[in-house]
Design an enzyme around this catalytic site. Structure first.
Site: not given
Ligand code: SAH
Length: 211
Positions: A59
């Site tokens: 993000s």
């Molecule tokens: N906080 C992270 C954001 C990554 S993008 C950062 O700053 O790097 C969001 C993430 O949510 C992705 O890696 C995706 O695989 C994950 N995601 C999507 N649905 C999910 C679920 N049901 N449970 C766990 N993770 C999930």
């Protein structure tokens, strides 16, 4: 410009909008460059999301700061993060709360996040491979829950894992754009606040979006 200078400059910029000094201090401390791929090092302190592979993104720093501030962490909390991704937000939470549980559905990201967070020496974080039910029921209740992907609605499963008085920060809207909501759980009627527009990758699951 060196990365330390770039980080300090980013935090200076964030401080125009973000008032929680603890959040700013955490962002001044955690090396974001370690959470992006080597070819993105030079952009690690630009206020933009970056690709972390598998169609996912780390993000934008401003959004990390805004969401973290919205959780109102004081240091004693147990926090749940849905969507570990790179692990950067996880590290910020670990600086500000007592214990952090984070779940991720992509195994390679679980592995890489565990590695970098371990290398940085955090001992108050557990990263789990996501299960079918959203969140991590075994660790509930949580004082704060942060969802770092966009949901079609506020999932009941997450409200159930939140303690009374706890805060859930979650982007809710379409697959492409959302409003950032803070839901404060109350005994009778939960309080919902809209913190503004945002764009996240979709939250995948039975009670969310299809893969
Ligand atoms: N906080 C992270 C954001 C990554 S993008 C950062 O700053 O790097 C969001 C993430 O949510 C992705 O890696 C995706 O695989 C994950 N995601 C999507 N649905 C999910 C679920 N049901 N449970 C766990 N993770 C999930």
């Amino acid at each position: 410009m060196g990365l330390d200078t770039a980080r300090a400059r980013l935090v200076g910029y964030l401080s125009q909008e973000i008032s929680d000094k603890r959040v700013l201090a955490a962002m001044a401390h955690v090396p974001r460059e370690l959470f992006v791929s080597p070819d993105c090092y030079h952009s690690a302190y630009d206020d933009i999301p970056l690709s972390i592979g598998f169609g996912q993104t780390i993000s934008q720093p401003f959004i990390v700061a805004l969401m973290t501030q919205a959780l109102k962490l004081k240091g004693s909390e147990k926090v749940l993060e849905i969507g570990t991704g790179s692990g950067y937000q996880t590290a910020i939470l670990a600086e500000l709360a007592k214990w952090v549980v984070s779940v991720e559905r992509i195994p390679q990201l679980v592995e890489s996040a565990r590695q970098v967070l371990g290398k940085l020496g955090y001992t108050n974080i557990e990263v789990h491979m996501a299960e079918k039910t959203l969140g991590w029921v075994a660790g509930a209740p949580y004082d704060a829950i942060i969802v770092t992907s966009g949901a079609p609605h506020v999932p009941d499963a997450l409200l159930e894992q939140l303690s009374v008085g706890g805060r859930l920060v979650i982007p809710v809207g379409s697959r492409w754009e959302q409003d950032l909501l803070r839901v404060t759980k109350k005994k009778k009627r939960n309080v919902v606040e809209n913190l503004g527009g945002c764009r996240f990758v979709p939250l995948i699951g039975d009670d969310a979006w299809e893969n």
